[in-house]
Design an enzyme around this catalytic site. Sequence first.
Site, PDB file in Angstrom:
ATOM      1  N   SER A 143       0.690  -1.179  -0.028  1.00  0.00           N
ATOM      2  CA  SER A 143      -0.205  -0.152  -0.045  1.00  0.00           C
ATOM      3  C   SER A 143       0.758   1.409   0.070  1.00  0.00           C
ATOM      4  CB  SER A 143      -0.886  -0.105   1.063  1.00  0.00           C
ATOM      5  OG  SER A 143      -1.854   1.035   1.186  1.00  0.00           O
TER       6      SER A 143
ATOM      7  N   ASP B 150     -10.137  -3.420  -5.217  1.00  0.00           N
ATOM      8  CA  ASP B 150      -9.220  -2.506  -4.700  1.00  0.00           C
ATOM      9  C   ASP B 150      -9.117  -1.330  -5.472  1.00  0.00           C
ATOM     10  OD1 ASP B 150      -7.343  -1.142  -3.367  1.00  0.00           O
ATOM     11  OD2 ASP B 150      -5.483  -2.626  -3.881  1.00  0.00           O
TER      12      ASP B 150
ATOM     13  N   HIS C  53      -8.114  -4.727  -0.624  1.00  0.00           N
ATOM     14  CA  HIS C  53      -6.936  -4.048  -0.316  1.00  0.00           C
ATOM     15  C   HIS C  53      -6.489  -4.506   1.165  1.00  0.00           C
ATOM     16  CE1 HIS C  53      -3.846  -0.725  -0.468  1.00  0.00           C
ATOM     17  NE2 HIS C  53      -4.272  -0.389   0.871  1.00  0.00           N
TER      18      HIS C  53
END
Length: 408
Positions: free
Chosen positions: A191, A348, A378
């Site tokens: 991320s 995501d 995610h």
Amino acid sequence: MRSSCVLLTALLALAAYYIYIPLPSSVSDPWKLMLLDATFRSAQQVSNLIHFLGLSHHLLALNFIIVSFGKKSAWSSAQVKVTDTDFDGVEVRVFEGPPKPEEPLKRSIVYIHGGGWALASAKIRYYDELCTTMAEELNAVIVSIEYRLVPKVYFPEQIHDVVHATKYFLQPEVLHKYSVDPGRVGISGDSAGGNLAAALGQQFNQDTNLKNKLKVQALIYPVLQALDFNTPSYQQNMNTPILPRYVMVKYWVDYFNGNYDFVQAMIVNNHTSLDVDEASALRARLNWTSLLPTSITKNYKPVMQTTGNSRIVQEIPQLLDARSAPLIADQEVLQHLPKTYILTCEHDVLRDDGIMYAKRLESAGVEVTLDHFEDGFHGCMIFTSWPTNFSVGIRTRNSYIKWLDQNL
């Protein structure tokens, strides 16, 4: 008795209403994801209340909640030695895997945790367990960086922390101390950590003074650009947990210490409209109509405003900085990047960031493995143990570690 039953039924109905959100049938463990999302939303609402009362910044409050429930001490096992130290003033947690008699020198990964540049820690259970597993299964040294977070520091300080810690680690005497092979060191992150890892890879690629180069980079559902919040994955997953589009845009604004008044305008791409000259040269580098396959673009249409708000990029020029948005880097910068692994998830908002980066890297001659999970969401890779164990979390982690084992 009857009134108690009525009250209980009402409370259960309210709880179900709060927890339930419509999810695609293809997402992994949907009810468990709803519960996880409801828990995170509750923590966000508590932190927002604390902020409203003037007791603390909402991100500090939210991270306090996250770390308080998940912090883990540096505990070593028979297989992995875990220590907390600092590299050039930056806190790190080092995981030393078991040595192999036939390999006196170990391989190594510098890992950067996610959390929107503002949340989580190298010392919470999720990342401690991930790095312990990596160290044990790869017989490797994993350096997990505890970089400083928003709102204590803003862009580019997080990048500076990562660069300082990694450069320190790559010094010959430090690699020797940890018995690391200087030719088998990689960078990785998930991320926002994937964003920092990509930025680090590009910076090291251009650093002629750096003797020890990175062998691989592994980016897990990375966030790579802030110019277009209407890619197909942003449109498809705008309300999907645990990272809705609105939340991701706020993370960007927080990262730059920007004005929340810009959030709604940025969601509809008013910050990169056709009349914003600063963005014009960069649009081709993330033209998803050419970078994404038709199986991804489907019937989605680009959102390109004719007139917008040029004040946004004037006040937040960092939006157009390749250090914050590695996807928009020059082709020459990408050409000599190391072998790359990019993991993306169907559910995501950041899916297309990773796919477009893979395409641009391939066009620049970089060897790329794009690992896509149709039932992934995610953040899923760190959710591998009870009570937040997801089947896709275990599969993504295993696939990631397998690639590292074969390529590092």
